[in-house]
Write an enzyme that holds these catalytic residues in place. Structure first.
Site, PDB file in Angstrom:
ATOM      1  N   CYS A   1     -14.383 -26.771   8.938  1.00 34.34           N
ATOM      2  CA  CYS A   1     -13.174 -26.119   8.423  1.00 34.34           C
ATOM      3  C   CYS A   1     -12.102 -27.159   8.103  1.00 34.34           C
ATOM      4  CB  CYS A   1     -12.646 -25.125   9.457  1.00 34.34           C
ATOM      5  SG  CYS A   1     -11.107 -24.311   8.955  1.00 34.34           S
TER       6      CYS A   1
ATOM      7  N   CYS B   1      -7.891 -27.044  12.834  1.00 37.16           N
ATOM      8  CA  CYS B   1      -9.122 -27.781  13.139  1.00 37.16           C
ATOM      9  C   CYS B   1      -8.919 -29.295  13.014  1.00 37.16           C
ATOM     10  CB  CYS B   1     -10.251 -27.309  12.220  1.00 37.16           C
ATOM     11  SG  CYS B   1     -10.832 -25.638  12.618  1.00 37.16           S
TER      12      CYS B   1
ATOM     13  N   CYS C   1      -8.887 -26.669   7.798  1.00 36.42           N
ATOM     14  CA  CYS C   1      -7.530 -26.203   8.097  1.00 36.42           C
ATOM     15  C   CYS C   1      -6.800 -27.151   9.040  1.00 36.42           C
ATOM     16  CB  CYS C   1      -7.566 -24.783   8.665  1.00 36.42           C
ATOM     17  SG  CYS C   1      -7.842 -24.661  10.445  1.00 36.42           S
TER      18      CYS C   1
ATOM     19  N   HIS D   1      -5.795 -20.408  11.697  1.00 32.13           N
ATOM     20  CA  HIS D   1      -7.167 -20.830  11.402  1.00 32.13           C
ATOM     21  C   HIS D   1      -7.950 -19.727  10.706  1.00 32.13           C
ATOM     22  CE1 HIS D   1     -11.329 -22.093  11.871  1.00 32.13           C
ATOM     23  NE2 HIS D   1     -11.551 -20.898  12.406  1.00 32.13           N
TER      24      HIS D   1
ATOM     25  N   ASP E   1       0.856  -1.178   0.000  1.00 31.09           N
ATOM     26  CA  ASP E   1       0.000   0.000   0.000  1.00 31.09           C
ATOM     27  C   ASP E   1       0.897   1.234   0.000  1.00 31.09           C
ATOM     28  OD1 ASP E   1       0.957   0.370   2.582  1.00 31.09           O
ATOM     29  OD2 ASP E   1      -0.817  -0.454   3.521  1.00 31.09           O
TER      30      ASP E   1
ATOM     31  N   ASP F   1      -8.106  -7.009   1.228  1.00 26.30           N
ATOM     32  CA  ASP F   1      -7.107  -7.217   2.278  1.00 26.30           C
ATOM     33  C   ASP F   1      -7.700  -6.763   3.599  1.00 26.30           C
ATOM     34  OD1 ASP F   1      -5.504  -4.579   3.459  1.00 26.30           O
ATOM     35  OD2 ASP F   1      -6.599  -4.188   1.614  1.00 26.30           O
TER      36      ASP F   1
END
Length: 365
Positions: free
Chosen positions: A301, A306, A303, A332, A92, A263
């Site tokens: 989930c 998890c 991931c 997560h 940015d 973002d």
């Protein structure tokens, strides 16, 4: 020839999915980009980015120019080499952080103090471009004026005028052919000023378009009409980037309007404070009721957190002040958001986006 081209592979109403091509490589849209403010996503490393499937990671120009300095990062070969990240990088302009510091703004630029040592610094559109060229990200953003909301119409008008003038100067100053330059649209929550700013920014001609100055205090009901007014005037073959937005309801509503990338620091900020994003809403992991629960943060989930760790274990880590808890919750939350974006891309492709949108809004709106 644009330095970033977007090939749209499927649409569902205004929502779209596709592949954007940069000098470094491609990324799939719609896309969530985690924020590595000082050269790292908090509690994560470049190896984590790879494993989680990140495609673009942000750096913050304001912080990186102050510590360790753009000269040093340039000597390392740019932000990607410095951080060990081989994917696409985006910086940015630093404008959002600068304008949160009560700076002195004039038509030429902005003067502000360092958050580290109080020293005075000057940003102009040309300096912002030069610093980001040294940082060497694949995509850099022009310096814009980001007013808080609500602000009087004359404040929004001045922000639009200065942002436009600064965008012209930024484009004239930008020389790196391997680095894309995105313009930024301002205009508060006024659809009229948003449309005008979008048209004027497109007339200058950039490699992609950021939509700034939203999610800064206004309601979602105020944000969405302003966003729709912008989208109408942005090119179909270039990325549309809604800056600083990452809550699930806003993500899916913005994708429904035709936004391609986002973002936000929310995912890791929530993680550091013990909150998980789940398919049933925000989950407070520190709550006493979780002490004996041998179930994951979110049973839906996919991931790694998890798959391996229980609510009871993560609650224990939070209770004893173990930093691993913040790391696991941050991993997560980023992975959960990546999966939400993947589901959006699939739903646009197979025609089930309206169903997914209702499911998400039923929980998160």
């Amino acid at each position: 020839m644009h330095r970033v081209n977007l090939h749209v592979s499927a649409t569902h109403g205004a929502a779209r999915t596709g592949t954007a091509t940069t000098a470094r490589g491609t990324y799939e849209t719609p896309l969530f980009m985690p924020v590595g403010t000082r050269g790292a996503i908090k509690y994560l490393s470049a190896a984590d980015y790879d494993r989680l499937g990140a495609e673009i990671v942000l750096g913050n120009t304001y912080h990186l120019m102050l510590r360790p300095g753009a000269d040093l990062i340039e000597r390392f070969g740019g932000l990607g080499s410095f951080t060990g990240w081989d994917g696409v990088t985006l910086t940015d302009s630093g404008g959002f952080q600068v304008f949160s510091l009560d700076p002195k703004v004039d038509d030429d630029g902005v003067t502000f103090k360092s958050t580290y040592d109080g020293s005075s610094h000057r940003f102009t559109p040309e300096i912002a471009v030069a610093v980001q060229q040294q940082l060497g990200a694949d995509i850099q953003m022009v310096l814009d004026v980001c007013p808080p909301l609500p602000s009087p119409p004359e404040v929004i008008r001045l922000a639009v005028e200065r942002t436009h003038a600064w965008a012209q100067r930024a484009k004239a100053a930008h020389t790196r052919q391997d680095q894309a330059l995105f313009g930024i649209v301002q205009g508060g929550v006024s659809p009229t000023m948003r449309a005008e700013s979008a048209q004027r920014t497109v007339d200058i001609g950039f490699d992609g378009y950021g939509i700034g100055g939203l999610s800064v205090g206004e309601s979602r009901d105020e944000m969405l009409p302003a966003l729709a007014a912008v989208i109408e005037h942005l090119p179909a073959d270039q990325p549309r980037y809604l800056m600083g937005v990452g809550d699930p309801a806003s993500l899916i509503e913005a994708v429904a309007l035709g936004v391609d990338q986002f973002d936000c620091v929310m995912q890791t900020r929530l993680g550091r404070h013990g909150t998980a994003l789940t398919s049933t809403g925000r989950f407070q992991a520190k709550a006493a009721r979780n002490a004996e629960l041998d179930e994951p943060l979110d049973e839906l989930c996919p991931c790694e957190v998890c798959a391996r760790h229980s609510r009871g274990y993560i609650r224990h880590l939070l209770q004893v002040g173990e930093p691993t808890a913040s790391r696991l919750l941050s991993i997560h939350n980023v992975a959960w958001t990546f999966d939400l974006m993947r589901r959006m891309r699939a739903a646009i492709t197979d025609g089930s986006f309206d169903t997914l949108r209702r499911e998400v809004l039923d929980v998160w709106a």
